[in-house]
Design a protein around this motif. Structure first.
Motif, mmCIF file in Angstrom:
data_model
loop_
_atom_site.group_PDB
_atom_site.id
_atom_site.type_symbol
_atom_site.label_atom_id
_atom_site.label_comp_id
_atom_site.label_asym_id
_atom_site.label_seq_id
_atom_site.Cartn_x
_atom_site.Cartn_y
_atom_site.Cartn_z
ATOM 1 N N UNK A 139 0.840 -1.168 0.000
ATOM 2 C CA UNK A 139 0.000 0.000 0.000
ATOM 3 C C UNK A 139 0.890 1.238 0.000
ATOM 4 N N UNK A 140 0.568 2.149 -0.839
ATOM 5 C CA UNK A 140 1.335 3.391 -0.903
ATOM 6 C C UNK A 140 0.755 4.382 0.095
ATOM 7 N N UNK A 141 1.645 4.984 0.882
ATOM 8 C CA UNK A 141 1.217 6.023 1.823
ATOM 9 C C UNK A 141 2.303 7.088 1.878
ATOM 10 N N UNK A 142 1.923 8.248 2.393
ATOM 11 C CA UNK A 142 2.852 9.363 2.498
ATOM 12 C C UNK A 142 3.040 9.680 3.976
ATOM 13 N N UNK A 143 4.285 9.655 4.400
ATOM 14 C CA UNK A 143 4.637 9.998 5.778
ATOM 15 C C UNK A 143 5.735 11.047 5.709
ATOM 16 N N UNK A 144 5.496 12.179 6.313
ATOM 17 C CA UNK A 144 6.437 13.308 6.310
ATOM 18 C C UNK A 144 6.803 13.710 4.885
ATOM 19 N N UNK B 181 4.202 0.276 1.794
ATOM 20 C CA UNK B 181 4.227 -0.548 2.993
ATOM 21 C C UNK B 181 3.317 -1.754 2.841
ATOM 22 N N UNK B 182 3.759 -2.861 3.395
ATOM 23 C CA UNK B 182 2.963 -4.080 3.443
ATOM 24 C C UNK B 182 2.944 -4.576 4.878
#
Length: 102
Positions: free
Chosen positions: A1-6, A12-13
């Motif tokens: 899964x693609x996510x945006x952090x900072x 991430x899986x």
């Protein structure tokens, strides 16, 4: 899964997060927590491990949203039981503390 952090994108899986946290001792719990396996970790600790970024670079909310979308159980600050165990005497006397004694 693609996510945006900072402001950085991460793929991430769930299994990768679990593998990354294997063998890592949870720090004392304060703030938001996440359940990985049978252990509760501070969200900021997990975020630092999985992103490689300094904890000051992201918020607990960013990591909590990503971990929740991956299927982990996240809890807000203070949702866990107290860290100090309650003795049987304390458990028995706690209902008496709220009684108005004259």
């Amino acid at each position: 899964m693609r996510c945006v952090i900072a402001r950085f994108p991460f793929d991430l899986f769930k299994t990768e997060v679990q593998d990354a946290m294997k063998g890592i001792t949870p720090e004392p719990l304060s703030g938001e927590t996440v359940l990985i396996g049978r252990r509760h970790y501070p969200v900021k600790q997990v975020g630092e491990v999985i992103t490689g970024q300094d904890r000051r670079d992201f918020t607990a909310g960013e990591v909590t949203r990503a971990l929740t979308r991956l299927g982990f159980e996240c809890r807000p600050a203070g949702a866990l039981v107290p860290l100090t165990p309650v003795t049987p005497l304390e458990a028995a006397s706690s209902p008496l503390e709220d009684q108005p004694w004259d």
